[in-house]
Design a protein around this motif. Structure first.
Motif, short mmCIF file in Angstrom:
data_model
loop_
_atom_site.label_atom_id
_atom_site.label_comp_id
_atom_site.label_asym_id
_atom_site.label_seq_id
_atom_site.Cartn_x
_atom_site.Cartn_y
_atom_site.Cartn_z
N LEU A 113 4.39 3.34 -2.11
CA LEU A 113 3.69 1.68 -2.78
C LEU A 113 2.88 2.47 -3.97
O LEU A 113 2.19 1.89 -3.32
N TYR A 117 5.10 0.71 -9.39
CA TYR A 117 6.27 0.34 -9.55
C TYR A 117 6.17 -0.80 -9.70
O TYR A 117 6.84 -1.28 -10.65
N PHE A 118 4.94 -1.85 -9.88
CA PHE A 118 4.78 -3.09 -10.12
C PHE A 118 4.67 -3.29 -12.27
O PHE A 118 5.46 -3.79 -12.60
N ILE A 126 2.03 -9.14 -7.34
CA ILE A 126 2.28 -8.80 -5.83
C ILE A 126 3.41 -10.60 -5.87
O ILE A 126 2.52 -11.10 -5.53
N LEU A 132 8.03 -6.62 -0.68
CA LEU A 132 7.38 -6.40 -1.96
C LEU A 132 5.48 -6.33 -0.77
O LEU A 132 4.98 -5.60 -0.93
N GLY A 248 12.34 -3.30 0.14
CA GLY A 248 10.75 -2.64 -0.31
C GLY A 248 10.22 -1.26 0.31
O GLY A 248 11.44 -0.53 0.05
N HIS A 249 9.31 -0.94 1.06
CA HIS A 249 9.05 0.03 1.07
C HIS A 249 8.56 0.66 2.59
O HIS A 249 7.69 1.72 2.54
#
Length: 562
Positions: A113, A117-118, A126, A132, A248-249
């Motif tokens: 992450l 990504y964002f 976030i 996330l 999610g990651h």
């Protein structure tokens, strides 16, 4: 005339016999006396957890064993503020080596992450909830680190009380029940929340008996298999698979790579007492920065809650929090100038900017270089533990892995998405943390283990408790019961400007004359309930060899000793 006086006195005596009387000793705001004992003391935010700690001490366990047992119980009984899906920080006074040890049990961001990504998903911040903001939960590893270094009983003996309550049930206490209902309502749309935190779909209320068989089984496996069950075993796979399903990651690799870190606490001297905090990624040094500025001002005992008191503390807070926003971050990833930030020289420069009669606005200095639980335990051998543990925003992210009995934290929300910021998100990095344990020594001897939960308020809470005791002559229960104040409005640690710039909020008990004077000085002042944290403390009387305990009157907690 005498007849009327006699009737009045008779009526007064009846009133005294049927209503609660004012306290005969101590400050008028004190809710109760301190707890005093010789052999051990435990102070937590839930009475049943306090009793578990005392039972462990009576069984021959030490303060570290009892603190872990109490924390495990709180993860069951107060999931609105903590649990094994979150992180942990601790300061331990080891009586044998006569030293303080600090443990940073905070988890890191997922390796896959990044800020990119964002940007790709057009997110400027976030999110607070969902997959996330989930970072690696560090609590369990911290338990085992504390136990390996200092523990005496087996983990089976330590976790048994919480397992028993999880299987057989416990009655919810009042304030926890209030937050429980709000939290379940907030997170009910996420998978497994209703299954884990309700009874057949009904959210428990005050006095209702609640069971968590999933958490009981998780604790059993931890006692049997150790930390690896959580970080490389079946629990790790369940967590990673679930977060992946939710988009999610967090991965098995992230969990397997996690380790807590033993760190050296840092301190400043305040009027003869050494005040200890942990270095960043937490915000503990903000309290030290504030105290370094404040200590040049002398306060008389009757100046508590005066305009001068609130003004000086608020100005020091503004300065420290501007530095907090710019410099505090994971020290593995950032060169945080801790030594300079808590130095006398730096405090002198910052203090020179304060106008004693006018509210100021400050930027960070030039450097050359949500909910929580807090508990403290002391034992018959002189060991003392200051421990704080949290999921961040109340229950956490809303992410409840199936059939494990807990929610994962959302601490990753505190990362900045500004790549130039000290606290910028990066793979495998620890986020800025609000939770901070504290300790006080004098002449290299333990004096007090304490903490004040409550997000950004915590450094302000530490300062107010210490001033109440050292400057204003209160005992440790009175120091917690005294009305508090909070300044809100400095930049937050993500680098985003806060919505509310520069207001002092106060509890009832702050005099109207103080409010009027502060307003004349340029401060905005308003009443606000429920933003002043929760406090526990243990004081060690070296001369008489006794422990003195205090617990927060704003929470459900209890101090007990034997």
């Amino acid at each position: 005339m005498m007849k009327h006086i006699s009737l009045f006195l008779f009526a007064a005596s009846i009133m005294l016999s049927t209503t609660a009387q004012d306290r005969l000793t101590g400050h008028g705001h004190a809710t109760r006396s301190e707890v005093i004992a010789q052999n051990g003391m435990a102070c937590t935010s839930q009475p049943l957890a306090t009793q578990i700690a005392i039972d462990i001490l009576k069984k021959g366990g030490n303060a570290i064993d009892a603190a872990i047992a109490a924390n495990a119980a709180l993860g069951l009984m107060e999931p609105t503020g903590c649990g094994i899906g979150g992180d942990l920080f601790a300061i331990v006074w080891d009586a044998e080596s006569k030293q303080l040890y600090g443990l940073n049990g905070s988890g890191r961001s997922p390796q896959t992450l990044s800020i990119a990504y964002f940007k790709e998903h057009k997110l400027s911040k976030i999110p607070a909830y969902g997959p996330l903001p989930v970072s690696v939960p560090g609590c369990v590893d911290a338990w085992f680190e504390l136990h390996q270094r200092f523990g005496s009983l087996s983990m089976q003996e330590i976790l048994n009380p919480a397992i028993t309550y999880a299987e057989n049930g416990f009655p919810l206490s009042e304030l926890i029940a209030y937050y429980w209902k709000k939290s379940v309502k907030l997170h009910a749309h996420f998978p497994n929340v209703t299954d884990t935190y309700t009874t057949n779909g009904t959210t428990p209320s005050k006095g209702d008996i609640f069971k968590n068989p999933y958490l009981a089984d998780t604790y059993k496996q931890l006692a049997k298999q150790g930390r690896n069950y959580f970080y490389t075993g079946a629990a790790a796979k369940t967590m990673a698979d679930f977060i992946h399903e939710q988009g999610g990651h967090l991965s098995m690799k992230d969990l397997a790579n996690h380790r807590s870190e033993w760190v050296k606490p840092v301190s400043i001297n305040y009027r003869g007492y050494d005040i200890w905090e942990l270095p960043p990624n937490g915000q503990g040094i903000a309290a030290l920065q504030m105290l370094n500025i404040i200590k040049a001002y002398n306060f008389k005992p009757d100046e508590f809650a005066s305009a001068r008191h609130l003004h000086i503390v608020t100005e020091a807070k503004k300065m420290a929090f501007e530095d907090r926003a710019q410099y505090y971050a994971d020290m593995d990833a950032q060169n945080v100038p801790v030594k300079e930030l808590i130095s006398e020289e730096y405090a002198n420069k910052r203090r020179a900017l304060i106008d004693s009669f006018k509210a100021g606005a400050y930027s960070a200095g030039k450097i050359s270089e949500g909910e929580t639980i807090y508990l403290t335990v002391a034992d018959q051998w002189g060991n003392m533990v200051s421990l704080i543990q949290s999921n961040y925003r109340g229950m956490g992210s809303g992410m409840v892995p199936p059939k494990l009995g807990f929610m994962l934290q959302n601490r990753g929300e505190l990362f900045s998405l500004n790549p130039e910021h000290a606290n910028a998100l990066a793979p495998g990095k620890r986020p800025f943390h609000t939770i901070i344990p504290a300790f006080v020594t004098k002449n290299n001897q333990p004096v007090m283990s304490f903490g004040v939960m409550g997000g950004d308020f915590q450094p302000q809470g530490h300062v107010q408790i210490l001033m109440n005791i050292i400057d204003f002559g209160m005992n440790i229960q009175e120091a917690g019961d005294a009305p508090r104040f909070s300044h809100r409005g400095s930049s937050d640690p993500t680098g985003n400007e806060a919505l509310n710039k520069g207001q002092i909020t106060i509890e009832s008990g702050i005099p109207t004359s103080t409010i009027m004077q502060l307003t004349k000085m340029g401060h905005s002042v308003g009443y606000a309930p429920g933003v002043y944290g929760g406090y526990q403390a243990i004081w060690f009387d070296q001369q008489r060899k006794i422990y003195i305990g205090a617990s927060e009157s704003r929470k459900d907690g209890m101090a007990a000793g034997y």
